[in-house]
Design a protein around this motif. Structure first.
Motif, PDB file in Angstrom:
ATOM      1  N   THR A  89       0.820  -1.205   0.000  1.00 13.04           N
ATOM      2  CA  THR A  89       0.000   0.000   0.000  1.00 13.04           C
ATOM      3  C   THR A  89       0.855   1.257   0.000  1.00 13.04           C
TER       4      THR A  89
ATOM      5  N   TYR B 282       0.027   1.610   8.356  1.00 14.88           N
ATOM      6  CA  TYR B 282      -1.378   1.943   8.113  1.00 14.88           C
ATOM      7  C   TYR B 282      -1.607   3.445   8.314  1.00 14.88           C
TER       8      TYR B 282
ATOM      9  N   ASN C 245       0.490   5.457   5.677  1.00 14.37           N
ATOM     10  CA  ASN C 245      -0.123   5.439   4.348  1.00 14.37           C
ATOM     11  C   ASN C 245      -1.309   6.407   4.270  1.00 14.37           C
TER      12      ASN C 245
ATOM     13  N   GLY D 195       2.826  -2.608  -5.999  1.00 11.83           N
ATOM     14  CA  GLY D 195       1.765  -1.708  -5.566  1.00 11.83           C
ATOM     15  C   GLY D 195       1.582  -0.541  -6.521  1.00 11.83           C
TER      16      GLY D 195
ATOM     17  N   SER E 106      -5.704   4.112  -5.613  1.00  9.20           N
ATOM     18  CA  SER E 106      -4.973   3.569  -4.473  1.00  9.20           C
ATOM     19  C   SER E 106      -5.906   3.588  -3.283  1.00  9.20           C
TER      20      SER E 106
ATOM     21  N   SER F  72      -6.872  -0.102   2.064  1.00 13.41           N
ATOM     22  CA  SER F  72      -7.054  -1.516   2.422  1.00 13.41           C
ATOM     23  C   SER F  72      -6.581  -2.478   1.336  1.00 13.41           C
TER      24      SER F  72
ATOM     25  N   GLY G 174      -3.778  -3.646   0.577  1.00 19.91           N
ATOM     26  CA  GLY G 174      -2.718  -4.587   0.911  1.00 19.91           C
ATOM     27  C   GLY G 174      -3.086  -5.587   1.988  1.00 19.91           C
TER      28      GLY G 174
END
Length: 301
Positions: free
Chosen positions: A37, A94, A97, A193, A203, A206, A208
């Protein structure tokens, strides 16, 4: 099935990255779910802000390599268990990103110029031409991975994964080797990615989640079918395993399976790939084949 082939070839880049950690380094790296991600988010936000496609993709790869370096440093310098180190980096990614994407869960690319814009404009996506183009890209990346593993540093990395104590006795800095291996692996995952984000036109935060299962399934299924006697064989098996995995997923969807069950199907595939090679009839078949190959060699000698 052409779409499944395209997606399988795109994700083959990720499978090659997972192969480096899972098979070569013997390092169960869970950073993959986050670094995938990260590559997608970094390239997407840069493309939206007018950065050229090559530079946006390079930035995505570098971001993934940094994520891999963090996991490596946590393990090597922090003496943290490999699984826990990957989980910690994945959790941190997380939030990172989300920040990269401007605190938005989704960054659309439908109106942006991407790597696949010309193919899409010429209606070549979803054709055998695009499959051939993707296959060439995977072939080049696979050849580079094979070449690297044949260099002195690549051999040192393989030695670290095979027997770390022996590698240390030969003067190899196994800590640095692990960090570099994790950087290369997550760089490939992030590259995947960037490609997937441009291919699907967005993009998502979630995208990934659970990807490590797909990567392991690709590597394990490919090597269960094609074997891993030589390095080139293992690299090829990892890439082809991704195509087979995506093909099985597509067949399941075409036969009425609920898309929400895909993670369950992935887990079942991994279990079957791990269990079947140890199944009695298949094990005896492999022994018979090895004996059959050994007999002519002995006769020739």
């Amino acid at each position: 099935m052409i779409i499944a082939l395209e997606i399988g070839l795109l994700y083959a880049v990720m499978a090659l990255g997972v192969y480096l950690t899972y098979r070569v380094l013997d390092f169960p790296d869970l950073t993959v779910d986050g670094s995938f991600t990260t590559g997608a988010a970094t390239s997407a936000i840069l493309l939206v802000n007018g950065v050229a496609i090559p530079f946006a993709m390079i930035a995505g790869v570098v971001a993934g390599m940094i994520a891999g370096a963090v996991t490596g440093l946590l393990h090597v310098w922090g003496k943290i268990n490999p699984l826990l180190a990957g989980i910690l980096t994945q959790i941190a990614l997380y939030s990172i990103n989300l920040r990269i994407m401007g605190n938005k869960a989704n960054v659309p690319l439908l109106r942006q110029e991407t790597l696949f814009s010309e193919l899409r404009a010429d209606r070549l996506l979803g054709t055998w031409f695009s499959v051939a183009v993707f296959a060439v890209v995977v072939l080049v990346i696979g050849a580079l991975v094979y070449w690297f593993l044949g260099t002195s540093y690549g051999v040192a990395m393989r030695a670290t994964g095979d027997n770390e104590l022996m590698a240390q006795s030969q003067g190899i800095n196994t800590g640095t080797t692990k960090i570099v291996g994790l950087m290369l692996s997550n760089g490939l995952v992030a590259l995947c990615g960037t490609l997937v984000a441009q291919y699907q036109g967005f993009s998502d935060i979630s995208m990934g989640i659970g990807l490590i299962v797909a990567g392991l399934a690709s590597v394990i299924v490919g090597q269960a079918i094609f074997g891993m006697t030589a390095v080139w064989q293992a690299v090829t098996a990892a890439a082809l395993g991704s195509v087979i995995y995506r093909g099985v997923i597509q067949i399941a969807l075409n036969n009425g399976f609920n898309p929400n069950d895909m993670k369950l199907i992935s887990a079942v595939l991994v279990v079957l790939a791990l269990v079947l090679p140890a199944w009695g009839p298949l094990r005896r078949l492999r022994v018979q084949r090895r004996r059959a190959k050994a007999i002519p060699e002995g006769a020739a000698a």
